[in-house]
Design an enzyme around this catalytic site. Structure first.
Site, mmCIF file in Angstrom:
data_model
loop_
_atom_site.group_PDB
_atom_site.id
_atom_site.type_symbol
_atom_site.label_atom_id
_atom_site.label_comp_id
_atom_site.label_asym_id
_atom_site.label_seq_id
_atom_site.Cartn_x
_atom_site.Cartn_y
_atom_site.Cartn_z
ATOM 1 N N GLY A 45 0.813 -1.214 0.000
ATOM 2 C CA GLY A 45 0.000 0.000 0.000
ATOM 3 C C GLY A 45 0.845 1.262 0.000
ATOM 4 N N ASN A 68 -0.701 -9.428 11.867
ATOM 5 C CA ASN A 68 0.178 -8.283 11.623
ATOM 6 C C ASN A 68 -0.553 -6.991 11.948
ATOM 7 O OD1 ASN A 68 0.011 -6.193 9.232
ATOM 8 N ND2 ASN A 68 -1.061 -8.032 8.518
ATOM 9 N N GLY A 71 0.558 -1.431 10.175
ATOM 10 C CA GLY A 71 0.047 -0.065 10.137
ATOM 11 C C GLY A 71 0.352 0.633 8.825
ATOM 12 N N CYS A 128 -8.514 0.853 5.589
ATOM 13 C CA CYS A 128 -7.833 1.942 6.301
ATOM 14 C C CYS A 128 -8.843 2.673 7.194
ATOM 15 C CB CYS A 128 -7.276 2.967 5.316
ATOM 16 S SG CYS A 128 -6.130 2.306 4.118
ATOM 17 N N ASN A 190 -9.571 -9.166 2.724
ATOM 18 C CA ASN A 190 -8.468 -8.600 3.476
ATOM 19 C C ASN A 190 -8.389 -9.383 4.800
ATOM 20 O OD1 ASN A 190 -6.438 -6.819 4.365
ATOM 21 N ND2 ASN A 190 -7.416 -5.090 3.346
ATOM 22 N N THR A 191 -7.498 -9.003 5.682
ATOM 23 C CA THR A 191 -7.296 -9.790 6.902
ATOM 24 C C THR A 191 -8.471 -9.706 7.873
ATOM 25 O OG1 THR A 191 -6.125 -7.915 7.863
ATOM 26 C CG2 THR A 191 -4.774 -9.630 6.836
ATOM 27 N N GLY A 241 -6.765 -15.149 0.610
ATOM 28 C CA GLY A 241 -7.029 -15.496 1.998
ATOM 29 C C GLY A 241 -6.589 -16.917 2.255
#
Length: 300
Positions: A45, A68, A71, A128, A190-191, A241
């Site tokens: 990103g 993770n 950030g 985000c 995403n996570t 995933g």
């Protein structure tokens, strides 16, 4: 035998990509992986200004995966264009840039900066925190997701992939909102938000307390969400995933994904992406599959 897939008018030599944040921009993996063999490199990103990321420790191993809380540390768009995009120009692979930000204006600034660069698609990280909305992620509110998608589409010169967060009640609601606002494709998942406690220290394993869980343990959740979304929208999906090998990749494609991204497994096996490319070809030969597109969404 055809392994090519097309997403929003962009043709990929095969459906295997890297997942953002797990592969840098390919520089770190260059000695293990021939980037020319990949369908695409999806970059880490990038924001309009450098982000330092979260305090350490920010990675922890878990059963069947990892947490993770990096950030979104990144050097900012200026360094990214000069260093990362310049590096990727040397390879015959598609380039998808993952974009992050703290407000719609942040995202739009990066999207506009990339308009004249050698970039094939944009992947928008809506996990985000939206600072203007009390830090709830853009991807956890259908109205916010719709708004950011529409604003980015107004400015983007490349096709736009919205990367969906699984941390929602109904993933199809988010997918439909992104599609209605003009998204060209979706990537998911995403996570998943997770936590680990060190019982000996009586402390959180991550300084951030929570982190994003990835790895094989989340694969069944991801496959289910890809299947649901594939049956709710008419735009292509990049599935991810917990993909570790060709079998996993094919499972996602049969659930409805046009392409797949490999993430956490790059840390375990740096050859995972190219081995998956080879494994898909072997599977097609073994099963007499002439065109990879014939398996996309074949399980109803």
């Amino acid at each position: 035998m055809n392994t090519k897939v097309t997403i929003a008018g962009v043709e990929f030599k095969n459906p295997v990509m890297t997942a953002s944040g797990t592969f840098g921009s390919g520089m770190e993996y260059g000695e293990f992986v021939d980037l020319n063999k990949l369908g695409a490199v999806v970059t880490k990103g990038v924001a309009n200004v450098p982000w330092p990321g979260n305090p350490t420790p920010r990675v922890a191993e878990t059963y069947g995966g990892m947490l993770n809380a990096i950030g979104l540390q990144n050097p900012g768009i200026d360094v990214f264009i000069e260093r990362d995009l310049a590096f990727l120009k040397n390879y015959d692979t598609k380039v998808i840039v993952n974009v992050c930000g703290k407000s719609i204006e942040d995202y739009v600034e990066v999207v506009e900066r990339l308009s004249d660069e050698a970039v094939d698609m944009l992947e928008i990280n809506v996990s985000c925190p939206n600072v203007k909305e009390g830090a709830i992620a853009f991807g956890q509110n259908a109205k916010a997701l719709s708004e950011i998608t529409a604003e980015i589409k107004k400015k983007a010169k490349q096709p736009v992939i919205m990367k969906l967060s699984p941390n929602v009640t109904d993933i199809t609601e988010m997918a439909k909102a992104a599609e209605a606002a003009g998204a060209d494709a979706l990537s998911l998942i995403n996570t998943i938000t997770g936590m680990k406690i060190d019982i000996h220290r009586r402390a959180f394993a991550l300084a951030n307390k929570t982190g994003g869980m990835s790895g094989p343990a989340i694969k069944p959740v991801a496959v289910r969400m890809v299947y649901q979304v594939a049956n709710a929208v008419n735009i292509p999906i990049i599935g991810m995933g917990g993909i570790a090998n060709a079998e996993d990749a094919i499972e996602f494609m049969m659930a409805g994904a046009t392409a797949v991204s490999i993430g956490a497994m790059n840390f375990v096996n740096p050859y995972a992406t190219v081995e998956t490319v080879d494994g898909i070809e072997s599977f097609m030969k073994e099963k007499g599959i002439e065109d990879i597109n014939s398996i996309i969404g074949c399980v109803k």
